[in-house]
Enzyme design. Structure first.
Site, mmCIF file in Angstrom:
data_model
loop_
_atom_site.group_PDB
_atom_site.id
_atom_site.type_symbol
_atom_site.label_atom_id
_atom_site.label_comp_id
_atom_site.label_asym_id
_atom_site.label_seq_id
_atom_site.Cartn_x
_atom_site.Cartn_y
_atom_site.Cartn_z
ATOM 1 N N VAL A 11 1.409 -4.924 -1.172
ATOM 2 C CA VAL A 11 0.510 -4.870 -0.006
ATOM 3 C C VAL A 11 1.025 -5.775 1.115
ATOM 4 C CG1 VAL A 11 -1.814 -5.462 0.819
ATOM 5 C CG2 VAL A 11 -1.541 -4.221 -1.318
ATOM 6 N N ASP A 30 5.412 -16.987 0.605
ATOM 7 C CA ASP A 30 5.377 -16.692 -0.834
ATOM 8 C C ASP A 30 5.930 -17.903 -1.576
ATOM 9 O OD1 ASP A 30 5.311 -13.625 -2.342
ATOM 10 O OD2 ASP A 30 5.959 -15.374 -3.498
ATOM 11 N N LYS A 35 12.518 -14.537 -4.586
ATOM 12 C CA LYS A 35 12.066 -13.387 -3.797
ATOM 13 C C LYS A 35 12.351 -13.633 -2.308
ATOM 14 C CE LYS A 35 7.809 -10.755 -4.468
ATOM 15 N NZ LYS A 35 6.384 -10.907 -4.676
ATOM 16 N N GLU A 151 -7.396 -3.078 2.029
ATOM 17 C CA GLU A 151 -6.194 -2.276 2.231
ATOM 18 C C GLU A 151 -6.356 -0.924 1.553
ATOM 19 O OE1 GLU A 151 -3.373 -3.079 4.122
ATOM 20 O OE2 GLU A 151 -3.639 -0.947 3.751
ATOM 21 N N LEU A 153 -3.578 1.362 1.585
ATOM 22 C CA LEU A 153 -2.226 1.930 1.457
ATOM 23 C C LEU A 153 -2.006 2.463 0.059
ATOM 24 C CD1 LEU A 153 -0.072 -1.070 2.811
ATOM 25 C CD2 LEU A 153 -0.813 0.925 4.101
ATOM 26 N N ARG A 154 -1.264 3.582 -0.023
ATOM 27 C CA ARG A 154 -0.817 4.052 -1.345
ATOM 28 C C ARG A 154 0.598 3.558 -1.568
ATOM 29 N NH1 ARG A 154 -0.688 10.085 0.083
ATOM 30 N NH2 ARG A 154 -0.121 9.047 1.992
ATOM 31 N N LYS A 209 -14.053 -1.043 -0.692
ATOM 32 C CA LYS A 209 -12.751 -0.951 -1.367
ATOM 33 C C LYS A 209 -12.910 -0.500 -2.824
ATOM 34 C CE LYS A 209 -8.539 -1.457 -2.522
ATOM 35 N NZ LYS A 209 -7.373 -0.789 -2.013
ATOM 36 N N ASN A 213 -11.797 3.329 -4.372
ATOM 37 C CA ASN A 213 -10.844 3.510 -5.476
ATOM 38 C C ASN A 213 -11.521 4.117 -6.702
ATOM 39 O OD1 ASN A 213 -8.609 2.716 -4.112
ATOM 40 N ND2 ASN A 213 -8.219 0.863 -5.278
ATOM 41 N N CYS A 265 -3.907 -0.309 -9.318
ATOM 42 C CA CYS A 265 -5.184 -0.353 -8.582
ATOM 43 C C CYS A 265 -6.339 0.350 -9.294
ATOM 44 C CB CYS A 265 -4.989 0.245 -7.197
ATOM 45 S SG CYS A 265 -3.665 -0.561 -6.304
HETATM 46 C C1 UGA Z 1 -4.551 3.760 -4.662
HETATM 47 C C2 UGA Z 1 -5.345 4.366 -3.503
HETATM 48 O O1 UGA Z 1 -5.016 5.750 -3.370
HETATM 49 C C3 UGA Z 1 -5.050 3.620 -2.190
HETATM 50 O O2 UGA Z 1 -5.886 4.138 -1.157
HETATM 51 C C4 UGA Z 1 -5.342 2.119 -2.380
HETATM 52 O O3 UGA Z 1 -5.035 1.378 -1.216
HETATM 53 C C5 UGA Z 1 -4.494 1.595 -3.530
HETATM 54 O O4 UGA Z 1 -4.820 2.347 -4.728
HETATM 55 C C6 UGA Z 1 -4.826 0.139 -3.710
HETATM 56 O O5 UGA Z 1 -5.947 -0.182 -4.072
HETATM 57 O O6 UGA Z 1 -3.984 -0.708 -3.375
HETATM 58 P P1 UGA Z 1 -2.029 3.939 -5.521
HETATM 59 O O7 UGA Z 1 -2.485 3.137 -6.687
HETATM 60 O O8 UGA Z 1 -0.801 3.535 -4.812
HETATM 61 O O9 UGA Z 1 -3.173 3.989 -4.384
HETATM 62 O O10 UGA Z 1 -1.802 5.423 -6.044
HETATM 63 P P2 UGA Z 1 -2.496 6.847 -5.896
HETATM 64 O O11 UGA Z 1 -1.646 7.705 -5.065
HETATM 65 O O12 UGA Z 1 -3.902 6.729 -5.516
HETATM 66 O O13 UGA Z 1 -2.393 7.370 -7.418
HETATM 67 C C7 UGA Z 1 -3.024 6.662 -8.489
HETATM 68 C C8 UGA Z 1 -2.865 7.423 -9.798
HETATM 69 O O14 UGA Z 1 -3.590 8.643 -9.796
HETATM 70 C C9 UGA Z 1 -1.430 7.806 -10.158
HETATM 71 O O15 UGA Z 1 -1.219 7.602 -11.527
HETATM 72 C C10 UGA Z 1 -1.353 9.280 -9.808
HETATM 73 O O16 UGA Z 1 -0.380 9.994 -10.542
HETATM 74 C C11 UGA Z 1 -2.753 9.740 -10.187
HETATM 75 N N1 UGA Z 1 -3.212 10.948 -9.461
HETATM 76 C C12 UGA Z 1 -3.399 10.931 -8.119
HETATM 77 C C13 UGA Z 1 -3.476 12.101 -10.189
HETATM 78 O O17 UGA Z 1 -3.323 12.152 -11.435
HETATM 79 N N2 UGA Z 1 -3.940 13.208 -9.511
HETATM 80 C C14 UGA Z 1 -4.134 13.223 -8.172
HETATM 81 O O18 UGA Z 1 -4.564 14.260 -7.632
HETATM 82 C C15 UGA Z 1 -3.858 12.052 -7.458
#
Ligand code: UGA
Length: 455
Positions: A11, A30, A35, A151, A153-154, A209, A213, A265
């Site tokens: 992040v 940090d 790093k 946040e 962000l993905r 938040k 999620n 997350c």
């Molecule tokens: C997630 C949220 O999408 C973000 O908005 C948030 O900022 C972030 O957590 C966080 O809290 O920092 P992220 O963990 O990067 O983002 O990943 P995602 O793209 O949301 O996917 C999470 C999991 O769900 C993965 O294992 C993915 O493969 C799975 N997934 C996602 C599915 O199985 N099906 C889907 O349709 C979408």
């Protein structure tokens, strides 16, 4: 604006680089010296698409710098962003706030003129109040506001998401703090017409938040349960999800079935929310069901793979495609793929695994050290098939849909594909004589697909 960011992880780093691109002067702080040395040298410590180029640009321009010194980092700062980790506590699963508290204690002495302290880390409701109190005790003269700036962000898409957010949520009770954040994002809001900025109370913002999620996790869990239903009824989950998604109230996003959700997350935040609910004596039954259901799903996916492999021979070689928790990242934390690999190896001591992931091999190798003698890490996706009895697709890397099935067919000992991400052309797999199964499609439907529907 002079911005200090505490934490340079998934992040903090994209946020720092993004803010530098918006024209701000950013110092990233940090306490991990190794790093910092890498980042100063423009070497990324995480994989994130598009980040390298932007980091290089702003290091060269002098808009971003890195330091271990809080004093140096906070010099003249108008804004301090706390972006440290809040991992699940190993005993209770609640969010472990030790890094947030430590950041608050360390930054407090260096708040001189008015400064906004923005908490970007995902923190339980009420943490903003605690941070405010910690700072007040250490530096009673300081002029500051503590706000929540969650946040969204993905991972894997962090740079894109930074510049194209759906919303910027600001949890602030002070107009002065809200104005400063409006100014911070002014260049972005001027170009990104779809972005909405929302000012709410600090506690609402902290809740938004977790609720966001958890809702997304629940949506995935729902489609996964529907996939189980489709497997029994002969319906096709891809078609069902498309049909549902055309309703704007439902939407097509996050309706992709798979082996279960993972990452740093969703599992952590649903657990933390459930823990908070217990504390406040609220029954969040859907969140509980999502958590438990998702874990059972991952367990079952491993069992299913072992059953298929053992049916064919006593000492099977299983080819695995994917280790990261999703595509676009090298992150293996709470990865369903990693859990499945580990479970498979635990469930049957005779199974050997050949595996490939485009970005996560190094991280996975480190985590799976104790199984080193039963895992062969190969150089590309096709090599996974050499002498394999079963090929299992566990992470949705787009390139896996392009795997050379002809080549795999010629190299595998037994031609079985378990596609946990529904990526392979069913027709092509069948033409090449594979026994193919995926998520959410009954056998009848797989046969029907070969007839190539007109729509
Ligand atoms: C997630 C949220 O999408 C973000 O908005 C948030 O900022 C972030 O957590 C966080 O809290 O920092 P992220 O963990 O990067 O983002 O990943 P995602 O793209 O949301 O996917 C999470 C999991 O769900 C993965 O294992 C993915 O493969 C799975 N997934 C996602 C599915 O199985 N099906 C889907 O349709 C979408």
């Amino acid at each position: 604006m002079q911005v200090a960011i505490i934490g340079t992880g998934y992040v903090g780093l994209p946020t720092g680089v993004g803010l530098a691109e918006l024209g701000h002067n950013v110092v990233c702080i940090d306490n991990d010296e190794s790093k910092l040395a890498k980042l100063k040298n423009c070497e990324l410590t995480i994989y994130e698409h598009g980040l390298q180029e932007l980091l290089e640009k702003h290091l060269n321009k002098g808009n971003i710098s890195f330091t271990a010194s809080m004093k140096e980092g906070l010099l003249d700062a108008n804004l301090v962003v706390v972006a440290v980790g809040t991992p699940p506590h190993k005993d209770t699963n609640e969010a472990d706030l030790q890094y947030v508290y430590a950041a608050a204690q360390e930054l407090a002495p260096y708040l001189n003129s008015y400064c906004v302290v923005a908490i970007k880390s995902t923190v339980p409701v009420g943490t903003g109040d605690e941070v405010e109190e910690i700072i007040r005790k250490i530096n009673p003269q300081a002029s500051y506001d503590v706000i929540s700036l969650p946040e969204f962000l993905r991972e894997g898409y962090a740079v894109y998401d930074f510049f194209h957010p759906d919303r910027i949520v600001v949890g602030a009770d002070s107009i002065k703090a809200y104005s400063l954040i409006s100014k911070l994002y002014e260049p972005l809001l001027a170009t990104s017409t779809n972005t909405k900025m929302l000012c709410v109370s600090r506690r609402s913002s902290e809740t938004i938040k977790y609720a966001s999620n958890s809702f997304l996790a629940l949506k995935i869990h729902f489609i996964n349960e529907m996939a189980d239903f489709c497997e029994q009824t002969g319906a096709n989950i891809n078609e069902v999800a498309s049909g549902m998604g055309l309703d704007h109230r439902i939407g097509r996003n996050f309706l992709k079935p798979g082996p279960g959700f993972g990452g740093s997350c969703f599992p952590k935040d649903t657990m933390a929310l459930e823990h908070m609910a217990q504390k406040y004596e609220v029954n969040l039954s859907l969140v509980k069901a999502t958590l438990n259901g998702n874990q059972s799903r991952i367990d079952n996916m491993a069992k299913r793979l072992v059953t298929v492999a053992k049916e064919i021979c006593d000492e099977p070689i299983v080819g695995i495609l994917g280790l990261a928790f999703k595509n676009g990242t090298d992150d293996c934390r709470f990865s369903p793929a990693m859990q499945i690999v580990e479970d498979v190896l635990k469930l049957d001591p005779k199974i050997v695994i050949r595996v490939f992931d485009p970005k996560a091999m190094e991280n996975a190798q480190f985590i799976l050290q104790e199984y080193a003698d039963r895992i062969i890490y190969v150089k590309n996706a096709n090599e996974v098939s050499h002498s394999a009895d079963v090929l299992a697709i566990l992470t949705e890397w787009p390139e896996f849909s392009q795997i050379n099935l002809n080549y795999c067919a010629s190299k595998m000992r037994n031609k079985i594909i378990l596609d946990y991400r529904n990526m392979i052309s069913i027709r092509r797999a069948h033409e090449l004589g594979f026994s193919y199964s995926c998520i959410g499609m009954g056998t009848d439907d797989l046969h029907q697909q070969q007839l190539s529907r007109p729509l």
